[in-house]
Design an enzyme around this catalytic site. Structure first.
Site, PDB file in Angstrom:
ATOM      1  CE  LYS A 279      -4.006  -1.810   2.549  1.00 59.51           C
ATOM      2  NZ  LYS A 279      -5.018  -1.575   1.502  1.00 59.51           N
ATOM      3  CG  ASP A 290      -7.729  -4.881   7.208  1.00 60.67           C
ATOM      4  OD1 ASP A 290      -8.930  -4.643   6.987  1.00 60.67           O
ATOM      5  OD2 ASP A 290      -6.972  -5.443   6.394  1.00 60.67           O
ATOM      6  NE  ARG A 353     -10.918  -9.656  -2.264  1.00 60.88           N
ATOM      7  CZ  ARG A 353     -11.231  -8.733  -3.170  1.00 60.88           C
ATOM      8  NH1 ARG A 353     -11.525  -9.099  -4.418  1.00 60.88           N
ATOM      9  NH2 ARG A 353     -11.283  -7.474  -2.838  1.00 60.88           N
TER      10      ARG A 353
END
Ligand code: BES
Ligand code: MN
Ligand code: ZN
Length: 496
Positions: A279, A290, A353
């Protein structure tokens, strides 16, 4: 904070501060009118003189009012009487909590629960009063060396129940406390930095809940056990970090033995650097948040236990760091998930995910009634819905509706986005069964990815990227969506 039900008339309450509502323009609430009469028209004079105009959330404190037994009377603006709604109620509660805490009174009595708030009952008003007071006065747990202490904080708040009967009022107090406790736990964990709140730390917190509550059983799978189960997707994320990943399970048994559980799955990435798909540096510190999905599962389970909710609920928390290193997973790598599906990892920053899919496959063993996953999954969700609203995506519209209704009741709102088949092809891969990223509509394609692993049960996904924490001056975890999830469980109980 201590909360009690107090039934004295406003002018007869012996307390540091009596809290009363006033509407625009110059309209006293019923309790304020009663107080006014006892105090010889004091409040009428104040509003007539323009000392307070009724703007929602504005407060005015008057000391030693004659004709009353309190040290102070606080007026709070409630806006136009005809427009008074849930939001105004919360705003009024919040600003009175702040002002009462700062004014030097150590106890107060609030008369706001008598006000009419749309169709909300006394239970809702009292519970919300407790919860919003607690969350307004929440202080981040001190990692600062010098403590900036309020010497005379508010310690006890009495609540006049209005027309609410005693039993309802008592339950509202208890539920409000339990809910506030769950929110507080989620916020506290969310705020902890990544060097303290590691996957092992979250596992220790889960074990602590297991010790504190007879109704909660905690177990933790280590990486070796996950490997045996074939969780190649989850493990591909933790490869780059020296902190070992954990898969935490908390089983709350409040329902009938053998009745199917609601399973809550919370994303627990304790720091998301993006991995090899690193990032940018700006605001990267916020990626310590997170794990707020995981924190909301822990907070909700604590609230369940405290409220003795008559349901079986399982919390599943896949937790890991996402860091780059020579061992880290690289873009283009292909891994095999527990379901057997192979995944081409095109971007290592789409890691949420990857850990959730294995946790969702693992969920099958609980024979769930429904599964809800909670994740700070996509920046795209913040673009779509901002910081007010979580996204719901589901393979069952009724379940999505249920979650939205719960969010509305709990003033912790969520809104449904489509999970239509037309979006699925974005995840096509040339080299594996599925790719881990898929172009535009990032929140939807992320949910599409998860939907490939949730075919066996009713499932909904909550993307909480926008609501789980605040940035800027008020930076910090919010504890959302603990209120939504807890309300969802309460509603499911009531429906049976
Ligand atoms: N944890 C982030 C999502 C996120 C980003 C939440 C910013 C809140 C603010 C997630 O792991 C992530 O990095 N998602 C990527 C996905 C992309 C690579 C497809 C994103 O949203 O940019
Ligand atoms: Mn990421
Ligand atoms: Zn992430």
């Amino acid at each position: 904070m201590k909360f009690t039900i107090k039934s004295e008339k406003p002018a007869e309450a012996r307390t540091g501060c009596v809290i009363l509502g006033v509407f625009e323009k110059h309209k006293l609430s019923p309790a304020a009118a009663r107080f006014d009469k006892a105090a010889g028209g004091l409040l009428t004079r104040l509003v007539k003189d323009g000392e307070i105009d009724g703007t929602c959330g504005k407060t005015l404190i008057i000391h030693y009012p004659e004709g009353a037994l309190c040290d102070r009377v606080m007026l709070v603006g409630c806006g136009k009487e005809g427009e008074f709604n849930e939001e105004c109620f919360c705003k009024a509660v919040s600003s009175t909590a702040k002002a009462a805490n700062a004014c030097g009174a150590t106890d107060a009595v609030s008369y706001l629960a008598e006000l009419k708030v749309n169709k909300r009952d006394g239970y809702w008003k009292i519970r919300t009063l407790v919860e919003k007071t607690e969350s307004t006065l929440f202080k981040p747990n001190g990692l600062k060396s010098s403590k900036n202490k309020n010497r005379k904080p508010l310690r006890s708040l009495g609540i006049h129940p209005g027309r609410t009967d005693g039993k309802q009022a008592a339950r509202a107090l208890k539920d409000g406390k339990a809910l506030a406790g769950g929110v507080e736990l989620a916020r506290t964990l969310g705020n902890l930095p990544g060097n303290i709140c590691t996957p092992s730390y979250l596992a220790a917190q889960a074990r602590k809940l297991g010790r504190a509550w007879k109704t909660i059983k905690t177990s933790v799978l280590e990486e070796a056990a996950m490997k045996k189960l074939g969780m190649g997707s989850l493990l591909s994320v933790s490869r780059g970090s020296v902190e070992p990943a954990k898969l935490i399970t908390l089983e709350y048994s409040g329902g009938k033995k053998g009745s199917k559980p609601v399973v809550l799955v919370g994303k627990g990435v304790t720091f998301d650097s993006g991995g090899i798909s690193l990032k940018p540096g700006a605001a990267m510190d916020e990626m310590k948040f997170d794990m707020c999905g995981a924190a909301s599962v822990l907070g909700t389970l604590q609230a369940c236990a405290e409220m003795k909710i008559k349901l079986n609920v399982v919390g599943v928390i896949p937790t890991t760091e996402n860091l780059p290193s020579d061992k880290a997973t690289k873009p283009g790598d292909v891994v095999t998930s527990m379901s057997g599906k192979t995944i081409e990892i095109l971007n290592t920053d789409a890691e949420g995910r990857l850990i959730l899919c294995d946790a969702l496959t693992y969920c099958r063993k609980f024979k769930p009634e429904v599964v809800v996953d909670i994740a700070t999954l996509t920046g795209a969700c913040v673009v779509a819905l901002g910081h007010h609203t979580a996204a719901v995506l589901s393979n069952d519209d009724e379940l999505a509706e249920e979650l939205m209704t719960a969010g509305k009741t709990a003033t912790d709102r969520a809104w449904q986005m489509p999970l239509w088949d037309v979006y699925q092809s974005a995840l096509d891969s040339n080299f594996a069964d599925i790719a881990n990223i898929g172009g535009r509509a990032g929140t939807i394609t992320a949910a599409c990815f998860l939907s490939r692993f949730t075919k066996d049960y009713r499932w909904a996904h909550l993307d909480i990227a926008g609501v789980a924490w605040k940035s800027g001056k008020a930076k910090g975890a919010t504890g959302r969506p603990v209120p939504l999830l807890t309300q969802f469980l309460l509603d499911r109980c009531a429906a049976r």
